[in-house]
Write an enzyme that holds these catalytic residues in place. Structure first.
Site, PDB file in Angstrom:
ATOM      1  N   CYS A 105       0.749  -1.146  -0.055  1.00 22.48           N
ATOM      2  CA  CYS A 105      -0.065   0.011  -0.026  1.00 22.48           C
ATOM      3  C   CYS A 105       0.983   1.352   0.090  1.00 22.48           C
ATOM      4  O   CYS A 105       1.346   1.757  -1.052  1.00 22.48           O
ATOM      5  CB  CYS A 105      -1.200  -0.123   1.260  1.00 22.48           C
ATOM      6  SG  CYS A 105      -2.378   1.191   0.943  1.00 22.48           S
ATOM      7  N   HIS A 199      -2.916  -5.535   1.010  1.00 23.25           N
ATOM      8  CA  HIS A 199      -2.292  -5.706   2.175  1.00 23.25           C
ATOM      9  C   HIS A 199      -2.246  -7.319   2.336  1.00 23.25           C
ATOM     10  O   HIS A 199      -2.877  -8.017   3.152  1.00 23.25           O
ATOM     11  CB  HIS A 199      -2.986  -5.079   3.420  1.00 23.25           C
ATOM     12  CG  HIS A 199      -2.809  -3.637   3.515  1.00 23.25           C
ATOM     13  ND1 HIS A 199      -1.743  -3.114   4.126  1.00 23.25           N
ATOM     14  CD2 HIS A 199      -3.490  -2.536   3.107  1.00 23.25           C
ATOM     15  CE1 HIS A 199      -1.526  -1.707   4.239  1.00 23.25           C
ATOM     16  NE2 HIS A 199      -2.852  -1.387   3.253  1.00 23.25           N
ATOM     17  N   GLU A 201      -0.406  -8.648   4.402  1.00 26.79           N
ATOM     18  CA  GLU A 201       0.057  -9.139   5.607  1.00 26.79           C
ATOM     19  C   GLU A 201      -1.082  -8.981   6.573  1.00 26.79           C
ATOM     20  O   GLU A 201      -1.065  -9.611   7.838  1.00 26.79           O
ATOM     21  CB  GLU A 201       1.051  -7.934   6.078  1.00 26.79           C
ATOM     22  CG  GLU A 201       0.642  -6.493   6.477  1.00 26.79           C
ATOM     23  CD  GLU A 201       0.306  -5.780   5.263  1.00 26.79           C
ATOM     24  OE1 GLU A 201       0.260  -4.454   5.450  1.00 26.79           O
ATOM     25  OE2 GLU A 201       0.436  -6.291   4.155  1.00 26.79           O
TER      26      GLU A 201
END
Length: 287
Positions: A105, A199, A201
């Site tokens: 991002c 994202h 993660e």
């Protein structure tokens, strides 16, 4: 010998502390935990370039890492405030160090601007919850960053800004209907960066916490009709995170295994570690 990472936190002190109070970890700590969950024996240092007077690695320090990862951020890079300029300068130093780098991002946006690209608000508006129908470009289909991803996939996401002007040596690897640059490789000053606008993660639990703190935005921008609807959506994601077998919730919100399965959700981070970090470590004679 284990790998050594630098996780660069994109947020200011107040924003990362607010995230920690709500979720239990700062975004950089959460990212480091994901990396350590993938690799195991790993050291993750954290840098806070948005802080005034932050003690940041010099060129030799950056070269000492096996990989560098940039987190997301609440900032808008076109504001060019001192806490943003310091991050752009650090990314330029990361390129010059030659150390493999990756970002999610904001991380992609910083890498693009540091290589003379540009980032602006998306005229289509914010992408919230999940980035839908992410699709590899012709180059992306054979690129190791997206190895293992299906032809179309979804991923956790929340962003308003996007890369609007590509750096000179940039290969777009994935796109969708919301943004033409959802994944990219950028080469600059001897360095290679891999990044995504989404994202990988984020667990659904972390995403739920983030959305739960942004109910006003979700209502104002038309994603939910009421604050109660927004909180119910965040709660469903949190429940699904704790119990991925809740088929009713997965069906209701269109969440499939590319998001529910941690190994598949974090695919790009795993590919970065396998194909860039470990390979570069071996080439540098650190294996």
């Amino acid at each position: 010998m284990g790998l050594r990472f630098l996780v660069v936190e994109g947020n200011t002190r107040g924003a990362r502390q607010a995230h920690k109070e709500a979720y239990g970890l700062m975004p950089s700590e959460s990212y480091a935990a994901v990396i350590q969950g993938i690799v195991g024996e790993t050291v993750c240092d954290i840098a806070f370039p948005a802080d005034p007077g932050a003690n940041l690695p010099d060129a030799a320090g950056l070269q000492s890492y096996d990989g560098i990862v940039l987190t997301g951020s609440h900032l808008n890079i076109y504001d060019r405030t001192p806490d943003i300029l310091s991050q752009i300068d650090l990314m330029r130093a990361v390129y010059a160090s030659g150390t493999p780098s990756f970002g999610s991002c904001w991380g992609l946006q910083v890498a693009a601007v540091a290589a003379d690209g540009d980032v602006r608000p998306n005229p289509l508006g914010r992408e919230v919850g999940l980035a839908r129908k992410l699709t590899a470009t012709d180059q992306g289909r054979s690129h190791p960053l997206l190895e293992g991803r299906p032809a179309a996939y979804d991923a956790p996401a929340i962003h308003l800004d996007m890369v609007t002007a590509l750096p000179g040596d940039c290969t777009v690897l994935a796109f969708n209907a919301v943004s033409p640059v959802q994944a990219a490789e950028i080469r600059q000053d001897g360095g290679v960066f891999w990044g995504v606008q989404y994202h990988p993660e984020f667990s659904l639990g972390e995403l739920a916490v983030i959305l739960g703190r942004r109910t006003e935005i979700l209502v104002k921008e038309g994603f939910c009709r009421t604050a109660e609807d927004a909180m119910a959506y965040a709660q469903d994601l949190s429940t699904l995170d704790k119990d991925p077998a809740r088929f009713d919730l997965a069906w209701r919100h269109g969440v499939d295994a590319e998001v529910l399965d941690p190994q598949r959700r974090t695919r790009e981070i795993r590919n970065f570690i396998e194909h860039r970090v470990k390979t570069a470590k071996s080439a540098r004679g650190r294996a």
